[in-house]
Design a protein around this motif. Structure first.
Motif, PDB file in Angstrom:
ATOM      1  N   THR A   1       0.922  -0.712   0.247  1.00 35.21           N
ATOM      2  CA  THR A   1       0.136  -0.058   0.161  1.00 35.21           C
ATOM      3  C   THR A   1       0.945   1.345   0.554  1.00 35.21           C
ATOM      4  OG1 THR A   1      -0.250   0.048   2.849  1.00 35.21           O
ATOM      5  CG2 THR A   1      -1.957  -0.743   1.065  1.00 35.21           C
ATOM      6  N   ILE A   2       2.305   1.000  -0.115  1.00 37.24           N
ATOM      7  CA  ILE A   2       3.047   2.231   0.223  1.00 37.24           C
ATOM      8  C   ILE A   2       3.447   2.565  -1.165  1.00 37.24           C
ATOM      9  CG2 ILE A   2       5.591   3.046   0.394  1.00 37.24           C
ATOM     10  CD1 ILE A   2       4.823   1.524   3.465  1.00 37.24           C
ATOM     11  N   PRO A   3       3.127   3.985  -1.649  1.00 32.75           N
ATOM     12  CA  PRO A   3       3.789   4.158  -3.428  1.00 32.75           C
ATOM     13  C   PRO A   3       4.712   4.023  -3.468  1.00 32.75           C
ATOM     14  CG  PRO A   3       2.705   6.424  -2.680  1.00 32.75           C
ATOM     15  CD  PRO A   3       2.562   5.085  -1.276  1.00 32.75           C
ATOM     16  N   VAL A   4       5.740   3.645  -4.507  1.00 37.36           N
ATOM     17  CA  VAL A   4       7.252   3.865  -5.136  1.00 37.36           C
ATOM     18  C   VAL A   4       6.974   4.970  -6.534  1.00 37.36           C
ATOM     19  CG1 VAL A   4       9.056   2.269  -5.766  1.00 37.36           C
ATOM     20  CG2 VAL A   4       7.429   1.442  -3.863  1.00 37.36           C
ATOM     21  N   ILE A   5       8.110   5.658  -6.121  1.00 42.71           N
ATOM     22  CA  ILE A   5       7.315   6.877  -7.168  1.00 42.71           C
ATOM     23  C   ILE A   5       8.712   6.366  -8.322  1.00 42.71           C
ATOM     24  CG2 ILE A   5       7.952   8.864  -8.102  1.00 42.71           C
ATOM     25  CD1 ILE A   5       5.245   8.293  -6.806  1.00 42.71           C
ATOM     26  N   GLY A   6       8.721   5.323  -8.859  1.00 42.55           N
ATOM     27  CA  GLY A   6      10.245   5.042 -10.109  1.00 42.55           C
ATOM     28  C   GLY A   6       9.155   4.091 -10.805  1.00 42.55           C
ATOM     29  N   PRO A   7       9.402   3.367 -12.168  1.00 45.87           N
ATOM     30  CA  PRO A   7       9.374   2.408 -12.726  1.00 45.87           C
ATOM     31  C   PRO A   7       9.418   0.990 -12.058  1.00 45.87           C
ATOM     32  CG  PRO A   7      11.002   3.182 -13.751  1.00 45.87           C
ATOM     33  CD  PRO A   7      10.709   3.904 -12.753  1.00 45.87           C
ATOM     34  N   SER A   8       8.450   0.525 -12.956  1.00 45.59           N
ATOM     35  CA  SER A   8       8.743  -1.305 -12.010  1.00 45.59           C
ATOM     36  C   SER A   8      10.020  -2.003 -13.018  1.00 45.59           C
ATOM     37  CB  SER A   8       7.698  -2.341 -13.014  1.00 45.59           C
ATOM     38  OG  SER A   8       7.702  -2.042 -14.136  1.00 45.59           O
ATOM     39  N   LYS A   9       9.991  -2.818 -12.468  1.00 46.51           N
ATOM     40  CA  LYS A   9      11.402  -4.326 -12.919  1.00 46.51           C
ATOM     41  C   LYS A   9      11.656  -3.229 -14.658  1.00 46.51           C
ATOM     42  CE  LYS A   9      14.330  -7.333 -12.380  1.00 46.51           C
ATOM     43  NZ  LYS A   9      15.789  -8.321 -10.969  1.00 46.51           N
ATOM     44  N   VAL A  10      11.022  -3.901 -15.367  1.00 48.36           N
ATOM     45  CA  VAL A  10      10.153  -3.967 -16.848  1.00 48.36           C
ATOM     46  C   VAL A  10      10.579  -2.473 -16.806  1.00 48.36           C
ATOM     47  CG1 VAL A  10       9.305  -4.052 -18.898  1.00 48.36           C
ATOM     48  CG2 VAL A  10       9.171  -5.964 -16.644  1.00 48.36           C
ATOM     49  N   GLY A  11       9.965  -1.747 -16.696  1.00 47.09           N
ATOM     50  CA  GLY A  11      10.168  -0.314 -17.312  1.00 47.09           C
ATOM     51  C   GLY A  11      11.290   0.317 -16.974  1.00 47.09           C
ATOM     52  N   ALA A  12      11.927  -0.427 -15.746  1.00 44.77           N
ATOM     53  CA  ALA A  12      13.272   0.708 -15.809  1.00 44.77           C
ATOM     54  C   ALA A  12      14.466   0.030 -16.554  1.00 44.77           C
ATOM     55  CB  ALA A  12      14.030  -0.211 -14.586  1.00 44.77           C
ATOM     56  N   GLN A  13      14.103  -1.409 -17.757  1.00 47.75           N
ATOM     57  CA  GLN A  13      15.059  -1.754 -18.395  1.00 47.75           C
ATOM     58  C   GLN A  13      15.145  -0.667 -19.663  1.00 47.75           C
ATOM     59  OE1 GLN A  13      16.966  -4.842 -18.946  1.00 47.75           O
ATOM     60  NE2 GLN A  13      16.284  -4.998 -16.572  1.00 47.75           N
ATOM     61  N   LEU A  14      14.447   0.446 -19.936  1.00 45.74           N
ATOM     62  CA  LEU A  14      14.341   1.873 -20.697  1.00 45.74           C
ATOM     63  C   LEU A  14      16.019   1.890 -20.949  1.00 45.74           C
ATOM     64  CD1 LEU A  14      11.054   2.759 -21.047  1.00 45.74           C
ATOM     65  CD2 LEU A  14      12.134   1.683 -22.822  1.00 45.74           C
ATOM     66  N   GLU A  15      16.083   1.897 -18.862  1.00 37.78           N
ATOM     67  CA  GLU A  15      17.834   2.479 -18.897  1.00 37.78           C
ATOM     68  C   GLU A  15      18.362   1.299 -18.710  1.00 37.78           C
ATOM     69  OE1 GLU A  15      20.328   5.752 -16.292  1.00 37.78           O
ATOM     70  OE2 GLU A  15      17.892   5.598 -16.260  1.00 37.78           O
TER      71      GLU A  15
END
Length: 424
Positions: free
Chosen positions: A90-104
């Motif tokens: 229930t605690i939001p993390v500001i940043g993408p998922s592991k798959v999204g982070a593959q863009l970098e």
């Protein structure tokens, strides 16, 4: 709310400074932080890649939001760790998922995403140690200069631009066979060189809706006139004077919209910043790279221009209601100059005492590589301090930053004296 911010650089000091202006931010912890964040928030010594350690702290301190500054924890999947944990989800993390982070995290993944969603980018191919000689043959089909990119994370230093074909082949072998950048270069992307002027576009997205933040241009080379080795960034200006309404419209329609649409089509969870490195080729914007967090030093020049409440924006990202909040921008120009340790980006010494910070007037000081030692602020990294100023145009803003830098001192201090000069 009580917020945890991960990171220790100038980007994190700027984010902390802005988040603390929000009525919604009651307590702010920064892990591990630096001497600058310790003055405004509570530094906490956590390993930002040890998610179990972060979990214990988050539950103990009743943290209501986690904001991720650097790319490493995102690429390692901190978003997914929280999402899949019954005590944390229930605690939001500001940043993408592991798959999204593959863009970098993977240059190849990013290029495939760009091509798949018909987003303009340079032609490319990728190679491994097994196909190194094919890579050399591919280089022969291109015009110089040749662009070689380590596929993985190499702290901003994994890109080589080489004029000579034989040297490019040697460097390709160095990267693939001799692991020049370690595991990061176990795969190398070769792409055609794009000739134009670079700029950065920053987008905040909840995965469906987005807000485009002010544009910026940063200066990566250590030497004046954009010479010498690549660094993490020596300065930045915002807005970019050549980014007119026509170019901005092309960026939004051809690049930003298809990127966010691509997240939905590919079912990529993405709640955070998308930093799009662009090049303006004769008025046509093309993507050089994606990063999955704010840039540094661009954060220090872009975030001060936001008039909106940053925590409110982050909450809207978490709630997927970014379309319901407005983004207000300070119309003035801003310029950030980075002061670095002598010898950076190669060998440099740490622990040099910094004096004169208290004498800076009418500019913002963001600590990057600093720490407190016996009550004194000392250098603790290559890039040490960012000085950001406002002006009616970027010339006025850079002048003010340079005037204030004259008041700073530490042994072997260095800074570029030509930030923004190419834009006059």
């Amino acid at each position: 709310m009580t917020i945890l911010l991960l990171g220790s650089g100038g980007r994190e000091h700027a984010l902390a400074w802005k988040m603390l202006q929000s009525k919604q931010c009651k307590n702010l912890f920064v892990a591990p932080g630096n001497a600058g964040t310790s003055e405004i928030a509570t530094n906490i010594n956590l390993d930002i890649l040890n998610f179990e350690e972060i979990k214990v702290f988050v539950l103990k301190e009743n943290i209501s939001m986690v904001v991720v500054g650097p790319e490493d924890p995102l690429v390692h999947g901190i978003y997914d760790f929280f999402k899949n944990d019954a005590q944390l989800n229930t605690i939001p993390v500001i940043g993408p998922s592991k798959v999204g982070a593959q863009l970098e995290g993977s240059k190849e993944f990013a290029k495939e995403f760009l091509i798949k969603h018909k987003i303009p980018t340079a032609a490319y191919d990728s190679f491994t140690a097994q196909t190194v000689e094919k890579g050399c043959k591919f280089l022969e089909t291109l015009q110089p200069p040749y662009v070689l990119k380590a596929d993985g994370l190499a702290a901003g230093k994994g890109v080589l631009i080489i004029q000579d074909l034989d040297e490019a082949k040697d460097e390709l072998r160095n990267m693939l066979v001799h692991a020049k950048f370690g595991l990061a270069s176990s795969k190398v992307v070769i792409e055609e060189f794009l000739d134009g002027i670079e700029l950065s576009c920053f987008v905040l997205t909840d995965g469906k809706n987005y807000k485009i933040l002010p544009t910026a241009k940063d200066y990566k080379r250590i030497g004046e006139g954009d010479t010498g080795l690549n660094t993490g960034g020596m300065g930045a200006v915002s807005p970019v004077p050549f980014a007119d309404a026509i170019l901005l419209e092309k960026i939004e329609n051809r690049i930003v919209k298809p990127t966010i649409d691509g997240f939905q089509k590919d079912a990529i969870e993405y709640k955070g910043f998308v930093f799009i490195g662009l090049i303006n080729v004769k008025g046509e914007p093309m993507v050089i790279e994606y990063n999955v967090r704010m840039g540094d030093p661009e954060t220090e020049v872009v975030i001060p221009r936001l008039k909106s409440d940053l925590v409110e924006l982050f909450q809207a990202v978490a709630d997927e209601k970014l379309n319901e909040v407005s983004l207000e921008i300070d119309e003035r120009s801003a310029a950030t100059i980075m002061v670095v340790s002598g010898g950076y980006p190669e060998d440099y010494e740490k622990g040099k005492q910094i004096s004169g910070i208290e004498n800076i007037e009418d500019s913002l000081v963001f600590h990057a590589g600093t720490k407190l030692e016996n009550g004194k602020v000392v250098t603790n990294g290559g890039r040490v301090i960012a000085v950001t100023s406002f002006g009616n145009d970027f010339q006025e803003a850079t002048k003010k930053s340079y005037q204030n830098i004259e008041k700073l001192h530490f042994d072997k201090m260095y800074f570029r004296k030509d930030i923004g000069l190419d834009l006059f």
